[in-house]
Design an enzyme around this catalytic site. Structure first.
Site, PDB file in Angstrom:
ATOM      1  N   LYS A 112       0.825  -1.220   0.000  1.00 45.64           N
ATOM      2  CA  LYS A 112       0.000   0.000   0.000  1.00 45.64           C
ATOM      3  C   LYS A 112       0.856   1.265   0.000  1.00 45.64           C
ATOM      4  CE  LYS A 112      -3.536  -2.666   0.806  1.00 45.64           C
ATOM      5  NZ  LYS A 112      -4.802  -2.765   0.147  1.00 45.64           N
TER       6      LYS A 112
HETATM    7  C1  LIG Z   1      -0.807  -7.689   2.396  1.00 50.76           C
HETATM    8  C2  LIG Z   1      -1.948  -7.613   1.457  1.00 50.76           C
HETATM    9  N1  LIG Z   1      -1.990  -8.463   0.419  1.00 50.76           N
HETATM   10  C3  LIG Z   1      -3.006  -8.437  -0.456  1.00 50.76           C
HETATM   11  C4  LIG Z   1      -4.050  -7.556  -0.325  1.00 50.76           C
HETATM   12  C5  LIG Z   1      -5.138  -7.561  -1.350  1.00 50.76           C
HETATM   13  O1  LIG Z   1      -4.989  -6.478  -2.243  1.00 50.76           O
HETATM   14  P1  LIG Z   1      -6.234  -5.908  -3.009  1.00 50.76           P
HETATM   15  O2  LIG Z   1      -7.202  -5.452  -1.950  1.00 50.76           O
HETATM   16  O3  LIG Z   1      -5.721  -4.776  -3.817  1.00 50.76           O
HETATM   17  O4  LIG Z   1      -6.807  -7.013  -3.802  1.00 50.76           O
HETATM   18  C6  LIG Z   1      -4.058  -6.646   0.743  1.00 50.76           C
HETATM   19  C7  LIG Z   1      -5.141  -5.672   0.969  1.00 50.76           C
HETATM   20  O5  LIG Z   1      -5.577  -4.977   0.155  1.00 50.76           O
HETATM   21  C8  LIG Z   1      -2.963  -6.663   1.633  1.00 50.76           C
HETATM   22  O6  LIG Z   1      -2.890  -5.771   2.613  1.00 50.76           O
HETATM   23  N1  LIG Z   2      -6.629  -5.158   2.316  1.00 51.42           N
HETATM   24  C1  LIG Z   2      -6.953  -3.804   2.422  1.00 51.42           C
HETATM   25  C2  LIG Z   2      -8.407  -3.525   2.275  1.00 51.42           C
HETATM   26  C3  LIG Z   2      -8.638  -2.197   1.616  1.00 51.42           C
HETATM   27  O1  LIG Z   2      -8.104  -2.253   0.342  1.00 51.42           O
HETATM   28  P1  LIG Z   2      -7.868  -1.014  -0.600  1.00 51.42           P
HETATM   29  O2  LIG Z   2      -6.710  -1.418  -1.422  1.00 51.42           O
HETATM   30  O3  LIG Z   2      -9.117  -0.828  -1.345  1.00 51.42           O
HETATM   31  O4  LIG Z   2      -7.561   0.202   0.218  1.00 51.42           O
HETATM   32  C4  LIG Z   2      -6.328  -3.219   3.667  1.00 51.42           C
HETATM   33  O5  LIG Z   2      -5.246  -3.625   4.002  1.00 51.42           O
HETATM   34  O6  LIG Z   2      -6.878  -2.373   4.312  1.00 51.42           O
END
Ligand SMILES: Cc1ncc(COP(=O)(O)O)c(C=O)c1O
Ligand SMILES: N[C@@H](CCOP(=O)(O)O)C(=O)O
Length: 463
Positions: A112
C-alpha cells in the site's frame, strides 16, 4: 484525459478532480475514458530506468496536464525516496521461472505504501493549489490504514479518519495505526468486519450533503489515484525480466481487487501479460465467481491473511465495466442486485472476457502455512501469509516458458504469529518500528452504524 464513472450518472472529471472525488457521486468508480498506449519501443526504453522515472512516465499519461510536469516529477521522486530499497520494488527469483516482486520496502512494510506515498503528495499538491482542506476517509483490514496514516500524518491540508474492524487486524497492523498521535489522524475500530467498514465509507460518500460539507475524499483503491500508482510496478517488474520481448504472468494475492486491476490496466496499456492469476484465501468469492459465473456472498471467515478477508471486492466493478462493454446500466443492475440480494450473475460475454485474461486459485489455511514452511525450508525465504497465498496459487497455475511473477504484498514481520506457527521463526520488525508495542495507543471504538461515524467525523474535521 477524462475519467468516467462505471455507473454512468456522474460527471466525467479530469485527473485532479477524480483523485479528490474518490468514489463517483453516482456510487461508481472512475476509469480513464481511453487507455493510454505504450509502444513496444517505449516499454523497452523503460528497462534500467530508476523507479521514479518509470512512475513519472506511466502516471503522467493519465494526468493530462492537470499537474505541471516539474511538480509531478518532484512528487514521485519524494514519494519513492521513502523506500528503503534502491530499486523501490526489487524482484528476486524464488525458484526457476518463478519470481517474487517485493512491494514491502516502504515505511509501513506493505504494498500500500507504493500508492499511498504518491497519493498523499498528489492530494496535498492539489489541495494547496486550490487553497482548501479535505476530510479523508478510509476502510482498512490492516494495511491500507497504516499506509494511509503514515502518508497523511501531520499534513495541513487533510484530516484522516480510518475505520478498521475491531480485533480483526494483526496486532502489529493495529499498532501501526493507533500509535500515531498526529492531530489530523483519527482511528475508529468498528464492531464488525472490513466489509462493514467499507460499506460505511461508501454510504458516507453517497450522502451528498455530508460529503460536500466536509469535502470528503477517499484513500481506498476506489480512488483512481491509488490504482494509477500501482500500475507502475507491473512495468518495472516485466521489463526487468525481458518485456516486451517476453510475455509474463502475474499472481496477485487479492482482496479488494485493486492490485490485480492495476495489472489489468498495464495490460490494456500494451504490456504483454499472458495471465493475471487471482489468489484468494478461504474468502474465495472471486474464485467461485470465475468458476460459476455468479458473484455470491457467503460470509467472511477470519484467516491468517486478514487483509484479504473481504467479500465485497470493490474493484471487481471496474473489471465488470470493462468486460461488459462499458455498459453503465448493466453495472447499475448488477450492483443493485448485490446490494439487495447479496449476489448477481455475470453476463456470459463478460464472464468469457474475464476468463480469457484471468485465472483464479485458493490457498486455505493449511496450504498457506505449508507454503510458508516449505519456502523457508527450500529457499530460506520467509513469506508473509498473504504472499504465501499467492505463491501457493502460482505454483498450480504456472506454465512452462512463461515467467511467473508473484506479488509479495507484505513483510513477514507484520504477521509474526502466522510465520512463527509455520516455521518456528518469529520475524523481527525493522529498527524504526522495533518499539511499536511500547508506544501509547489512541483509538475510538464505535458500533457498526454509519450515523455514529458521521457524527464522529463532524465533531473533529477541520475541513
Ligand atoms: C498484504 C496484502 N496483500 C493483499 C491484499 C489484497 O490487495 P487488493 O485489496 O488490492 O486485492 C491486501 C489488501 O488490500 C494486503 O494488505
Ligand atoms: N486489504 C486492504 C483492504 C482495503 O483495500 P484497498 O486497497 O481498497 O484500500 C487493507 O489492508 O486495508
Amino acid at each position: 484525459m477524462q475519467f468516467v464513472s462505471t455507473r454512468g450518472q456522474a460527471p466525467a472529471l479530469g485527473f485532479s478532480d477524480a483523485v479528490l472525488t474518490g468514489l463517483a457521486t453516482d456510487g461508481g468508480l472512475y476509469l480513464p475514458q481511453q487507455w493510454p498506449q505504450l509502444s513496444h519501443a517505449e516499454i523497452a526504453a523503460l528497462a534500467g530506468k530508476p523507479y521514479a522515472h518509470v512512475a513519472f512516465d506511466i502516471i503522467s499519461r493519465f494526468v493530462g496536464g492537470d499537474i505541471p510536469d516539474a511538480a509531478l516529477r518532484r512528487i514521485v521522486e519524494d514519494a519513492y525516496a521513502t523506500f528503503r530499497h534502491p530499486s523501490v520494488t526489487p524482484i528476486l527469483e524464488l525458484e526457476p521461472g518463478h519470481f517474487l516482486l517485493e512491494l514491502f520496502h516502504g515505511p509501513t512494510l506493505a504494498f500500500k505504501d507504493v500508492a499511498m506515498q504518491f497519493l498523499s503528495r498528489v492530494m496535498d499538491h492539489i489541495l494547496a493549489e486550490r487553497g482548501v482542506r479535505a476530510t479523508i476517509i478510509g476502510a482498512t483490514s490492516g494495511d491500507t490504514g497504516s499506509a494511509a496514516i503514515e502518508a497523511f500524518r501531520g499534513r495541513e491540508t487533510t484530516d484522516i479518519f480510518i475505520l478498521h474492524p475491531e480485533g480483526r487486524t494483526s496486532p502489529i497492523q493495529r499498532l501501526q495505526m493507533t500509535t500515531v498521535m498526529d492531530e489530523n489522524v483519527h482511528n475508529i475500530a468498528i464492531r464488525g468486519t472490513f466489509d462493514d467498514c467499507q460499506s460505511i465509507v461508501k454510504v458516507l460518500f453517497n450522502n451528498h450533503d455530508f460529503r460536500d460539507r466536509v469535502r470528503l475524499s477517499g484513500v481506498n483503491s476506489i480512488n483512481w489515484g491509488r490504482i494509477v500508482a500501482q500500475i507502475v510496478y507491473y512495468f518495472t517488474a516485466a521489463v526487468s525480466l525481458g518485456s516486451p520481448h517476453r510475455k509474463m504472468s502475474f499472481t496477485v494475492p487479492t482482496g479488494n481487487f485493486g492490485d490485480i486491476f492495476a495489472g489489468y490496466c498495464a495490460k490494456r496499456m500494451g504490456l504483454p501479460v499472458e495471465r493475471l492469476i487471482i489468489a484468494t484465501n478461504a474468502n474465495d468469492i472471486l474464485r467461485r465467481t470465475l468458476e460459476t459465473g455468479r458473484y455470491e456472498m457467503a460470509g467472511v471467515t477470519p484467516t491468517t491473511s486478514p487483509s484479504m478477508d473481504i467479500e465485497v471486492s470493490s474493484n471487481f466493478e471496474r473489471l465488470l465495466f470493462e468486460s461488459a462493454g462499458r455498459d453503465p446500466q448493466m453495472l447499475r443492475q448488477m450492483m443493485e442486485s448485490l446490494k439487495q440480494s447479496g449476489g448477481f450473475t455475470l453476463p456470459p460475454s463478460a464472464l468469457a472476457a474475464i476468463r480469457a485474461g484471468f485465472a483464479a486459485g485458493t490457498a486455505d489455511e493449511e496450504a498457506t502455512g505449508r507454503t510458508i514452511a516449505r519456502t523457508h525450508a527450500d529457499a530460506g525465504y520467509l513469506l508473509d501469509p498473504h504472499t504465501a497465498v499467492g505463491v501457493h496459487v502460482a505454483g498450480a497455475a504456472r506454465a512452462a516458458q512463461v515467467p511467473m511473477i508473484t506479488l509479495a504484498t507484505a513483510h513477514p514481520a507484520k504477521f509474526p504469529a502466522a510465520v512463527a506457527a509455520a516455521t518456528g521463526i518469529e520475524p523481527t520488525l525493522p529498527a524504526w518500528l522495533s518499539d511499536l508495542a511500547q508506544r501509547p495507543e489512541r483509538l475510538s471504538v464505535l458500533d457498526n452504524d454509519q450515523k455514529l461515524v458521521e457524527e464522529f467525523i463532524l465533531a473533529r474535521t477541520r475541513a
